[in-house]
Scaffold this active site. Sequence first.
Site, PDB file in Angstrom:
ATOM      1  N   ASN A 130       0.801  -1.239   0.000  1.00 23.13           N
ATOM      2  CA  ASN A 130       0.000   0.000   0.000  1.00 23.13           C
ATOM      3  C   ASN A 130       0.830   1.284   0.000  1.00 23.13           C
ATOM      4  OD1 ASN A 130       0.652  -0.725   2.661  1.00 23.13           O
ATOM      5  ND2 ASN A 130      -1.022   0.450   3.492  1.00 23.13           N
TER       6      ASN A 130
ATOM      7  N   GLU B 128       3.880  -5.066  12.293  1.00 25.38           N
ATOM      8  CA  GLU B 128       2.980  -3.922  12.079  1.00 25.38           C
ATOM      9  C   GLU B 128       1.820  -4.473  11.269  1.00 25.38           C
ATOM     10  OE1 GLU B 128       3.541  -1.181  13.517  1.00 25.38           O
ATOM     11  OE2 GLU B 128       5.692  -0.826  13.642  1.00 25.38           O
TER      12      GLU B 128
ATOM     13  N   CYS C 168      -3.341   0.938   6.840  1.00 28.17           N
ATOM     14  CA  CYS C 168      -3.548   0.239   8.113  1.00 28.17           C
ATOM     15  C   CYS C 168      -4.115   1.192   9.154  1.00 28.17           C
ATOM     16  CB  CYS C 168      -2.230  -0.320   8.592  1.00 28.17           C
ATOM     17  SG  CYS C 168      -0.938   0.924   8.543  1.00 28.17           S
TER      18      CYS C 168
ATOM     19  N   GLU D  23       8.433   0.855  15.746  1.00 24.64           N
ATOM     20  CA  GLU D  23       9.460   1.234  14.767  1.00 24.64           C
ATOM     21  C   GLU D  23       9.320   2.725  14.491  1.00 24.64           C
ATOM     22  OE1 GLU D  23       8.916  -1.363  11.341  1.00 24.64           O
ATOM     23  OE2 GLU D  23      10.103  -2.941  12.251  1.00 24.64           O
TER      24      GLU D  23
HETATM   25  P1  NAD Z   1       0.011  -9.455   3.355  1.00 28.09           P
HETATM   26  O1  NAD Z   1       0.130  -9.906   4.770  1.00 28.09           O
HETATM   27  O2  NAD Z   1      -0.770 -10.278   2.419  1.00 28.09           O
HETATM   28  O3  NAD Z   1       1.464  -9.319   2.704  1.00 28.09           O
HETATM   29  C1  NAD Z   1       2.495  -8.559   3.296  1.00 28.09           C
HETATM   30  C2  NAD Z   1       3.838  -9.123   2.837  1.00 28.09           C
HETATM   31  O4  NAD Z   1       3.979 -10.440   3.390  1.00 28.09           O
HETATM   32  C3  NAD Z   1       3.965  -9.278   1.332  1.00 28.09           C
HETATM   33  O5  NAD Z   1       5.300  -9.009   0.941  1.00 28.09           O
HETATM   34  C4  NAD Z   1       3.610 -10.737   1.119  1.00 28.09           C
HETATM   35  O6  NAD Z   1       4.162 -11.270  -0.061  1.00 28.09           O
HETATM   36  C5  NAD Z   1       4.210 -11.379   2.347  1.00 28.09           C
HETATM   37  N1  NAD Z   1       3.575 -12.639   2.730  1.00 28.09           N
HETATM   38  C6  NAD Z   1       2.316 -13.062   2.463  1.00 28.09           C
HETATM   39  N2  NAD Z   1       2.112 -14.282   2.986  1.00 28.09           N
HETATM   40  C7  NAD Z   1       3.257 -14.638   3.611  1.00 28.09           C
HETATM   41  C8  NAD Z   1       3.665 -15.786   4.357  1.00 28.09           C
HETATM   42  N3  NAD Z   1       2.837 -16.801   4.564  1.00 28.09           N
HETATM   43  N4  NAD Z   1       4.921 -15.799   4.878  1.00 28.09           N
HETATM   44  C9  NAD Z   1       5.751 -14.753   4.706  1.00 28.09           C
HETATM   45  N5  NAD Z   1       5.423 -13.656   3.999  1.00 28.09           N
HETATM   46  C10 NAD Z   1       4.194 -13.592   3.462  1.00 28.09           C
HETATM   47  O7  NAD Z   1      -0.513  -7.948   3.405  1.00 28.09           O
HETATM   48  P2  NAD Z   1      -0.854  -7.013   2.164  1.00 28.09           P
HETATM   49  O8  NAD Z   1      -2.145  -7.430   1.575  1.00 28.09           O
HETATM   50  O9  NAD Z   1       0.340  -6.904   1.290  1.00 28.09           O
HETATM   51  O10 NAD Z   1      -1.029  -5.606   2.902  1.00 28.09           O
HETATM   52  C11 NAD Z   1      -2.205  -5.183   3.500  1.00 28.09           C
HETATM   53  C12 NAD Z   1      -2.164  -5.431   4.986  1.00 28.09           C
HETATM   54  O11 NAD Z   1      -1.019  -4.796   5.552  1.00 28.09           O
HETATM   55  C13 NAD Z   1      -3.352  -4.850   5.705  1.00 28.09           C
HETATM   56  O12 NAD Z   1      -3.815  -5.755   6.663  1.00 28.09           O
HETATM   57  C14 NAD Z   1      -2.769  -3.616   6.384  1.00 28.09           C
HETATM   58  O13 NAD Z   1      -3.466  -3.183   7.520  1.00 28.09           O
HETATM   59  C15 NAD Z   1      -1.396  -4.062   6.704  1.00 28.09           C
HETATM   60  N6  NAD Z   1      -0.522  -2.910   6.887  1.00 28.09           N
HETATM   61  C16 NAD Z   1      -0.100  -2.603   8.150  1.00 28.09           C
HETATM   62  C17 NAD Z   1       0.688  -1.474   8.357  1.00 28.09           C
HETATM   63  C18 NAD Z   1       1.145  -1.068   9.733  1.00 28.09           C
HETATM   64  O14 NAD Z   1       2.020  -0.219   9.820  1.00 28.09           O
HETATM   65  N7  NAD Z   1       0.591  -1.619  10.799  1.00 28.09           N
HETATM   66  C19 NAD Z   1       1.063  -0.693   7.274  1.00 28.09           C
HETATM   67  C20 NAD Z   1       0.623  -1.044   6.002  1.00 28.09           C
HETATM   68  C21 NAD Z   1      -0.159  -2.168   5.820  1.00 28.09           C
END
Ligand code: NAD
Length: 492
Positions: free
Chosen positions: A160, A257, A292, A471
């Site tokens: 995002n 996060e 998020c 962080e």
């Molecule tokens: P996601 O969890 O699907 O993916 C995040 C990353 O993890 C990607 O690089 C993905 O390829 C990797 N990933 C996916 N499955 C994995 C696994 N089983 N093992 C290891 N790595 C894996 O999330 P997304 O759809 O890319 O992003 C949206 C989510 O991120 C939302 O829930 C949002 O709230 C969260 N987010 C949180 C913050 C924060 O600062 N708290 C910031 C931005 C986004």
Amino acid sequence: MTATHTGIGARHERMFVGGEWIDSADGRTFDVETPAKRGQVIASVPRSGAADVDRAVRAAAAAFPAWRAVPARERGRALSRIADDVESHVEDLARTLASETGNAIRTQARPEAKTVADVFRYFGGLGGELKGETIPLGEHMFSYTRREPYGVVAAIVPWNVPILIAAWKIAPALVAGNTVVLKPSANAPLAALELARICEKYLPKGVLNVITGTGEEVGTPLAEHPLVAKISFTGNTETGKAILRLAADRIIPVTLELGGKSPQILFPDAANDRTVDGVIAAMRFARQGQSCTAGSRLFLHRSVFDDFLGGLAAKLATFKVGDPLDEQNDMGAIVSAQQFEKVTSYIEEGGRQNGARTVIGGPPPKVGPLAEGYYVEPTVFANVRNDWRIAREEIFGPVLVAIPWDDEGEAIRMANDTHYGLAAYIWSNDITKALRTAHAVEAGWVQINQGSGQVVGQPYGGFKESGLGRENSLEGMLESFTQRKSVTINLS
Ligand code: NAD
């Protein structure tokens, strides 16, 4: 991963491992589509697997001893040079970000690229802060602590705000003396690779590595790799739990996060036009709600409920949705077909809920220019109940639910009735009431009378299932990217 090559001039990108630009070991690739136009491929990148992960982690491990030996302030100087270089590439980075994420260039992509420079500059100045303490054990003892890097940090990031979140991890990890393997999301790896091209000029080989691919094929083997000493993950709460389980097997530290369903609590005294703008900013409508920290549950006092929503709808109706590369547009496209389907299904569900009222928006248009990409217009549902799915689950789209309240205690109770605890926004000009509410709300990051984004320097992270650790600050760098060693010398 299933898109066809309809884009003219789709380029092939390599990934960055051990100071070299390489393809995956087995030569597989995957396509990156722009969400601005269905099926249009803008690039292909390596589709890595476990062998590639192993190569990247070994490169980072090999670079670690020399990098940790570089004086911290010199490591910081390298980051400051990266900051300057990022600043001179803001336009290129912004265009790539807008193309791959669908985030509007004026309101989102360009500010993101600029903020990446700020983050590198901030952490570049913190080399001198990696201090230890002395412990007064008596005249014949000298006891002190050191802050040491962990080694190889696996930085796993979402799509995002891909390079801002990458910078939040790379910069503090590197200044603290760690080396990094960055895994961007398969939806948005291109700007991260561009950032690596800048970093390459200032860092020794292997200090930063970027490896592309899916969560299962790259994220999991990276999190499991025996030479990874620390994981810094940003993404979905369920993925975060899976990462934590993998880390538990090797007892390595993890920063998480994760997701959110953050409340905005609006008191009647603050129901004015300025707050309308603030609520829209806090909901991150201009990023299609894909944040998020989106304040996606609006707890609005019943006495101002209809009037305030009227003002909100009038303002949102002026929002220009469309091509993320068009400077005129306030809002771009949802990142992928999969996310688009998910957001659409929540909107359809909201429309079917008995008693809910659609204030503005609704299911995405099926014809016309917006139907050519993954565009969803700002949507607000009124009279929502806090136990409905649209009020409990993270939609990660431009969907705000408004819930009426009469009593302050009831508003706080509903705001806290969630397994998330990332952000909260309080709207009141009565400072006592506002602070009382800020203290009562269960969230790691609270703002009063503003809806803006995180500023580097504020310790940032979530309560409850929104995360673990902090962080994005000096404390976050020390807490998340160093481990303390205690040394005692007997002087007698
Ligand atoms: P996601 O969890 O699907 O993916 C995040 C990353 O993890 C990607 O690089 C993905 O390829 C990797 N990933 C996916 N499955 C994995 C696994 N089983 N093992 C290891 N790595 C894996 O999330 P997304 O759809 O890319 O992003 C949206 C989510 O991120 C939302 O829930 C949002 O709230 C969260 N987010 C949180 C913050 C924060 O600062 N708290 C910031 C931005 C986004």
